[in-house]
Write a protein that holds these residues in place. Sequence first.
Motif, mmCIF file in Angstrom:
data_model
loop_
_atom_site.group_PDB
_atom_site.id
_atom_site.type_symbol
_atom_site.label_atom_id
_atom_site.label_comp_id
_atom_site.label_asym_id
_atom_site.label_seq_id
_atom_site.Cartn_x
_atom_site.Cartn_y
_atom_site.Cartn_z
ATOM 1 N N UNK A 397 -0.342 22.564 55.445
ATOM 2 C CA UNK A 397 0.049 23.164 56.726
ATOM 3 C C UNK A 397 -0.130 22.172 57.867
ATOM 4 N N UNK A 398 -1.239 21.429 57.848
ATOM 5 C CA UNK A 398 -1.485 20.442 58.906
ATOM 6 C C UNK A 398 -0.406 19.364 58.872
ATOM 7 N N UNK A 399 -0.047 18.907 57.661
ATOM 8 C CA UNK A 399 0.969 17.860 57.541
ATOM 9 C C UNK A 399 2.299 18.338 58.128
ATOM 10 N N UNK A 400 2.702 19.556 57.819
ATOM 11 C CA UNK A 400 3.974 20.090 58.333
ATOM 12 C C UNK A 400 3.959 20.144 59.857
ATOM 13 N N UNK A 401 2.879 20.688 60.424
ATOM 14 C CA UNK A 401 2.788 20.792 61.887
ATOM 15 C C UNK A 401 2.801 19.418 62.549
ATOM 16 N N UNK A 402 2.097 18.467 61.924
ATOM 17 C CA UNK A 402 1.992 17.123 62.502
ATOM 18 C C UNK A 402 3.334 16.402 62.459
ATOM 19 N N UNK A 403 4.011 16.448 61.328
ATOM 20 C CA UNK A 403 5.240 15.673 61.159
ATOM 21 C C UNK A 403 6.458 16.304 61.829
ATOM 22 N N UNK A 404 6.379 17.586 62.103
ATOM 23 C CA UNK A 404 7.511 18.254 62.779
ATOM 24 C C UNK A 404 7.152 18.717 64.197
ATOM 25 N N UNK A 413 0.935 28.309 59.620
ATOM 26 C CA UNK A 413 -0.416 28.628 59.170
ATOM 27 C C UNK A 413 -0.510 28.384 57.663
ATOM 28 N N UNK A 414 -1.736 28.209 57.180
ATOM 29 C CA UNK A 414 -1.885 27.944 55.747
ATOM 30 C C UNK A 414 -1.504 29.160 54.894
ATOM 31 N N UNK A 415 -1.412 30.360 55.516
ATOM 32 C CA UNK A 415 -1.008 31.568 54.786
ATOM 33 C C UNK A 415 0.512 31.705 54.664
ATOM 34 N N UNK A 416 1.250 30.835 55.349
ATOM 35 C CA UNK A 416 2.709 30.930 55.350
ATOM 36 C C UNK A 416 3.277 30.726 53.938
ATOM 37 N N UNK A 417 4.274 31.527 53.535
ATOM 38 C CA UNK A 417 4.855 31.388 52.182
ATOM 39 C C UNK A 417 5.383 29.992 51.879
ATOM 40 N N UNK A 418 5.917 29.304 52.894
ATOM 41 C CA UNK A 418 6.472 27.966 52.634
ATOM 42 C C UNK A 418 5.369 26.992 52.220
ATOM 43 N N UNK A 419 4.170 27.216 52.746
ATOM 44 C CA UNK A 419 3.030 26.369 52.384
ATOM 45 C C UNK A 419 2.639 26.623 50.927
ATOM 46 N N UNK A 420 2.600 27.897 50.550
ATOM 47 C CA UNK A 420 2.245 28.247 49.172
ATOM 48 C C UNK A 420 3.272 27.685 48.186
ATOM 49 N N UNK A 421 4.549 27.779 48.539
ATOM 50 C CA UNK A 421 5.600 27.271 47.655
ATOM 51 C C UNK A 421 5.506 25.754 47.494
ATOM 52 N N UNK A 422 5.245 25.070 48.614
ATOM 53 C CA UNK A 422 5.119 23.609 48.548
ATOM 54 C C UNK A 422 3.900 23.205 47.725
ATOM 55 N N UNK A 423 2.826 23.961 47.870
ATOM 56 C CA UNK A 423 1.610 23.652 47.098
ATOM 57 C C UNK A 423 1.864 23.823 45.599
ATOM 58 N N UNK A 440 5.275 10.768 52.440
ATOM 59 C CA UNK A 440 5.899 11.553 53.507
ATOM 60 C C UNK A 440 7.385 11.794 53.221
ATOM 61 N N UNK A 441 8.058 10.797 52.685
ATOM 62 C CA UNK A 441 9.489 10.929 52.378
ATOM 63 C C UNK A 441 9.714 12.017 51.335
ATOM 64 N N UNK A 442 8.876 12.027 50.280
ATOM 65 C CA UNK A 442 9.017 13.047 49.247
ATOM 66 C C UNK A 442 8.812 14.449 49.809
ATOM 67 N N UNK A 443 7.831 14.590 50.687
ATOM 68 C CA UNK A 443 7.545 15.909 51.270
ATOM 69 C C UNK A 443 8.710 16.376 52.134
ATOM 70 N N UNK A 444 9.267 15.454 52.932
ATOM 71 C CA UNK A 444 10.399 15.827 53.789
ATOM 72 C C UNK A 444 11.598 16.258 52.945
ATOM 73 N N UNK A 445 11.853 15.513 51.874
ATOM 74 C CA UNK A 445 12.989 15.845 51.009
ATOM 75 C C UNK A 445 12.781 17.187 50.305
ATOM 76 N N UNK A 446 11.548 17.452 49.865
ATOM 77 C CA UNK A 446 11.278 18.718 49.188
ATOM 78 C C UNK A 446 11.417 19.900 50.150
ATOM 79 N N UNK A 447 10.921 19.738 51.381
ATOM 80 C CA UNK A 447 11.070 20.808 52.370
ATOM 81 C C UNK A 447 12.538 21.064 52.694
ATOM 82 N N UNK A 448 13.316 19.991 52.769
ATOM 83 C CA UNK A 448 14.746 20.125 53.026
ATOM 84 C C UNK A 448 15.424 20.892 51.890
#
Length: 454
Positions: A397-404, A413-423, A440-448
């Motif tokens: 969750x911190x990484x998402x907030x920081x990079x975007x 928030x860490x309870x957000x479904x997108x965080x659980x799915x990424x984990x 960071x590149x892998x995380x951005x591509x996976x979120x996309x």
Amino acid sequence: MLEISRKTNLLEQASYKYSLQDVKEPNLYRDMYNYEEAPKIAFNQRRVPMNMPEDIWITDTSFRDGQQAMAPYTVKQIVDLFKLMSRLGGPYGLIRQSEFFIYSEKDRQAVQECMDLGLKFPEITTWIRANKKDFKLVRDLGIKETGILVSCSDYHIFKKMNMTRKQAVEYYLETIRSAFDAGVVPRCHLEDITRADFYGFVVPFVNEIMKLSEEAGVPVKIRACDTMGYGVPYTGAALPRSVSGIIYGLQHYSGVPSEMLEWHGHNDFYHAVSNASTAWLYGCCAVNCSLLGIGERTGNIPLEAMVFEYAGLRGSLDGMDTTAITDIGKYFEEEIGYEIPPRTPFVGEDFNVTKAGIHADGLLKDEEVYNIFNTEKLLKRKPGVTVSKTSGLAGIAYWINDHYNLTGENEIRKEDPIVAELKEWIDRQYDEGRTTNISNRELREKLKEMKQND
């Protein structure tokens, strides 16, 4: 005989006048420095008073000692770093001087271009071989001060120079006279002071230097050089390893004023910063450092470390621009190609980055929980996280907030479904045998990809 001390304003015995001990055999302190064993730290429980000077400052040896440990800088690199150093030192010149070689045409060109900048600080000084030709070179360049080597341990006097102590003193004093004749202020580098016979050689020799200085009416600086990093900051430690004992002795028994005293340390035993701070605390105005601590063997005192030591001891940065530290680090990596170890304090890629989920959870709630100070304000670097198998929901969750740049109501928030799915995806990576961090590149591509599949 009793005299009022100019340092303490107390009546003190003035009978301690140490004479040179011109021994036939070198004193190598084998009980302490047995070459086949780790050096021993001896204590005699003798304590000296703390005596912080009214003003303290930093001097630099990046373009002298620092250049001996890496590929030589280009002229442009020296000029660029010199400008960054001036910015870091601030308007009051808390980085007071910078030391240069002047042997080659390139060295002299760098000196001239730095002088042409017209910056008040750092003042340019040099380091030379102790001969009349080099003194003339310093004077012709318009430089007022130069360092000269006056090695003071029997390791150097007997083994390297093949002299007696008396012969060494006579040679050194003649060299200092040559500096006076050339109209140059000598800075005497007492090389290897932490293996020297302090009261049998160092104090009597420095007494002669101070006497010569008074007769000539020319100031002389004394640099105490912990060449091998043997110095220790511990209260009650015995000479020759006691930093406080060395500083006290040079002041009390040789009359060296604080403003003419400088500490130069190395980091062989991880004591470089603590020894430098001890030198300040016990009466030395100047500590000699290099950018990123780059220097011979394990390096010198990191200049950026002493900037924050200064702030801690004084309670203020006094005008120093610490954001220049980040720019200096970037310059070393991007322009010079120097690879900074990632965990290096203040400048390393990972210095304020956490990989532990429990730490990231603290950062998510309040960055002050796991960040040493406001690194965004002082170093232009926000605290960050690296995502790995231990990051947990909070780290992701911190990484998402920081990079975007998500803040306030938009913050994930860490309870957000997108965080659980990424984990879940990250956990599968490691279950399948992955051993490296998620980039960071892998995380951005996976979120996309996850967003497209919604």
